[in-house]
Design an enzyme around this catalytic site. Structure first.
Site, PDB file in Angstrom:
ATOM      1  N   ASP A  64       0.846  -1.197   0.000  1.00 50.87           N
ATOM      2  CA  ASP A  64       0.000   0.000   0.000  1.00 50.87           C
ATOM      3  C   ASP A  64       0.882   1.248   0.000  1.00 50.87           C
ATOM      4  O   ASP A  64       2.047   1.195   0.388  1.00 50.87           O
ATOM      5  CB  ASP A  64      -0.885   0.021   1.255  1.00 50.87           C
ATOM      6  CG  ASP A  64      -1.812  -1.174   1.326  1.00 50.87           C
ATOM      7  OD1 ASP A  64      -2.176  -1.705   0.263  1.00 50.87           O
ATOM      8  OD2 ASP A  64      -2.155  -1.574   2.452  1.00 50.87           O
TER       9      ASP A  64
HETATM   10  N1  URA Z   1      -1.013  -6.055   3.814  1.00 52.21           N
HETATM   11  C1  URA Z   1      -1.563  -4.832   3.823  1.00 52.21           C
HETATM   12  O1  URA Z   1      -2.616  -4.608   4.398  1.00 52.21           O
HETATM   13  N2  URA Z   1      -0.919  -3.841   3.189  1.00 52.21           N
HETATM   14  C2  URA Z   1       0.263  -4.011   2.571  1.00 52.21           C
HETATM   15  O2  URA Z   1       0.815  -3.054   2.019  1.00 52.21           O
HETATM   16  C3  URA Z   1       0.812  -5.290   2.561  1.00 52.21           C
HETATM   17  C4  URA Z   1       0.157  -6.296   3.189  1.00 52.21           C
END
Ligand code: URA
Length: 242
Positions: A114
């Site tokens: 993310d």
């Molecule tokens: N899980 C998440 O919620 N976000 C990420 O960026 C990676 C794994």
């Protein structure tokens, strides 16, 4: 044949190296416009589209020498504020950080982080390889350092380890491994890569992720890199996902 080279069909080879469709590649082979240049300087005519040829071979097509560019495998320490998409959106693409790499058009991410998540991302132009990295069947572990809003209860840890049902998903998550760092921080190791998986796992047990950082994929870590830096993988590291 060097270690990383593979044998592929001549028509496939030519399509890739010369940017032709498979049928156009077949045609030029049948028109006898394709030869192989061997290391001893000898030329041989290639007339069978099905003939298997090494990816690192040198081919002469209409008297010009062509080759397939070797696949690239990169490890990036992604800072917050960049997205794992090949195009800029509201935030810039993390590909902006891999400077001094030519022709990024085929590069893509082997699993996304993310925009607010930091840490290890793998990037390559080898689609079969990135598929193996992300496929849950390959059992390739990802370790996250998870900082939570509330104290993480032992009941919550047990649930995370056994598998939890994520909102909107039918199947519970595969078993995971939790290492407690302090009352509000754990290392969580998972084998899958569902959408927002870690944040949703913590939400499913009644907590909330405040900060998320991916430390490791399989045996690969961020050792030696600062935020925003990247490096090429070694041949041995690439082969971890064969
Ligand atoms: N899980 C998440 O919620 N976000 C990420 O960026 C990676 C794994």
């Amino acid at each position: 044949l060097n270690k990383k080279a593979k044998l592929i069909r001549l028509d496939q080879w030519l399509a890739k190296a010369a940017g032709l469709t498979r049928s156009a590649a077949k045609k030029v082979i049948q028109q006898q416009r394709v030869k192989q240049l061997h290391q001893d300087g000898k030329l041989t005519a290639l007339m069978d589209p099905k003939f298997k040829i090494a990816t690192d071979a040198t081919i002469i097509f209409d008297d010009k020498s062509i080759s397939i560019q070797a696949s690239r495998y990169l490890l990036l320490y992604k800072p917050a504020g960049y997205i794992c998409s090949t195009q800029d959106e509201v935030y810039p693409s993390a590909l902006k950080l891999v400077d001094s790499i030519q022709d990024k058009s085929q590069l893509h991410f082997a699993g996304r982080l993310d925009v607010d998540t930091t840490g290890l991302v793998l990037i390559s132009d080898d689609g079969q390889w990135t598929h193996r990295v992300t496929s849950p069947r390959k059992n390739c572990t990802k370790t996250y350092r998870v900082s939570c809003a509330q104290i993480i209860l032992s009941e919550q840890i047990k649930c995370l380890e056994q598998g939890v049902k994520l909102k909107g998903d039918e199947k519970t998550t595969l078993p995971s491994v939790v290492e407690v760092l302090n009352p509000k921080q754990i290392n969580l190791t998972i084998n899958e890569g569902r959408y927002h998986q870690v944040k949703r796992m913590l939400a499913a047990v009644g907590n909330h992720v405040e900060k998320l950082h991916r430390q490791q994929i399989s045996q690969l870590s961020l050792a030696g890199l600062n935020e925003g830096e990247w490096r090429h993988l070694t041949a041995e590291e690439v082969a971890l996902f064969d």
